[in-house]
Design a protein around this motif. Sequence first.
Motif, PDB file in Angstrom:
ATOM      1  N   LYS A 113      16.720  34.961  35.125  1.00  0.00           N
ATOM      2  CA  LYS A 113      18.177  34.840  35.104  1.00  0.00           C
ATOM      3  C   LYS A 113      18.829  35.811  36.084  1.00  0.00           C
ATOM      4  O   LYS A 113      18.342  36.912  36.303  1.00  0.00           O
ATOM      5  CB  LYS A 113      18.709  35.102  33.694  1.00  0.00           C
ATOM      6  CG  LYS A 113      18.292  34.039  32.710  1.00  0.00           C
ATOM      7  CD  LYS A 113      18.849  34.323  31.330  1.00  0.00           C
ATOM      8  CE  LYS A 113      18.357  33.276  30.350  1.00  0.00           C
ATOM      9  NZ  LYS A 113      18.745  33.578  28.983  1.00  0.00           N
TER      10      LYS A 113
ATOM     11  N   PRO B 185       6.037  35.502  38.064  1.00  0.00           N
ATOM     12  CA  PRO B 185       7.124  34.648  37.584  1.00  0.00           C
ATOM     13  C   PRO B 185       7.809  33.906  38.731  1.00  0.00           C
ATOM     14  O   PRO B 185       7.919  34.437  39.835  1.00  0.00           O
ATOM     15  CB  PRO B 185       8.114  35.634  36.944  1.00  0.00           C
ATOM     16  CG  PRO B 185       7.396  36.926  36.829  1.00  0.00           C
ATOM     17  CD  PRO B 185       6.284  36.914  37.813  1.00  0.00           C
ATOM     18  N   LEU B 186       8.241  32.700  38.457  1.00  0.00           N
ATOM     19  CA  LEU B 186       9.044  31.962  39.439  1.00  0.00           C
ATOM     20  C   LEU B 186      10.424  32.591  39.492  1.00  0.00           C
ATOM     21  O   LEU B 186      11.097  32.707  38.462  1.00  0.00           O
ATOM     22  CB  LEU B 186       9.151  30.488  39.047  1.00  0.00           C
ATOM     23  CG  LEU B 186       7.855  29.697  39.072  1.00  0.00           C
ATOM     24  CD1 LEU B 186       8.073  28.304  38.506  1.00  0.00           C
ATOM     25  CD2 LEU B 186       7.314  29.616  40.478  1.00  0.00           C
TER      26      LEU B 186
ATOM     27  N   GLY C  84      13.191  31.552  40.441  1.00  0.00           N
ATOM     28  CA  GLY C  84      14.260  30.671  39.988  1.00  0.00           C
ATOM     29  C   GLY C  84      14.410  30.629  38.475  1.00  0.00           C
ATOM     30  O   GLY C  84      15.428  30.175  37.962  1.00  0.00           O
ATOM     31  N   LEU C  85      13.401  31.109  37.754  1.00  0.00           N
ATOM     32  CA  LEU C  85      13.473  31.104  36.295  1.00  0.00           C
ATOM     33  C   LEU C  85      13.929  32.439  35.721  1.00  0.00           C
ATOM     34  O   LEU C  85      14.183  32.549  34.525  1.00  0.00           O
ATOM     35  CB  LEU C  85      12.112  30.727  35.693  1.00  0.00           C
ATOM     36  CG  LEU C  85      11.635  29.322  36.044  1.00  0.00           C
ATOM     37  CD1 LEU C  85      10.275  29.068  35.413  1.00  0.00           C
ATOM     38  CD2 LEU C  85      12.629  28.273  35.582  1.00  0.00           C
TER      39      LEU C  85
END
Length: 70
Positions: free
Chosen positions: A31, A25-26, A28-29
């Motif tokens: 939460k 997963p990125l 920044g995405l």
Amino acid sequence: MTTSTQSRVSIPLFTLPIVTERIGPLLGLVKKDELADYREVLWQDYMDNFYGTAHEGKKTIEFAKINFAQ
């Protein structure tokens, strides 16, 4: 083909990572103050799983899913 009982697997590849590249997963995405749903995996391990499960449902996604019940 997608049906009411089977899902479709789509993998858009715009680049092909080297086999030792880690994918996940990125950050920044994800939460703030929450955990990612998926872990980082080696590209080669992901592809081995993808081609080794005969596209049975969502097994490839489950391969990288983090099990919070552990």
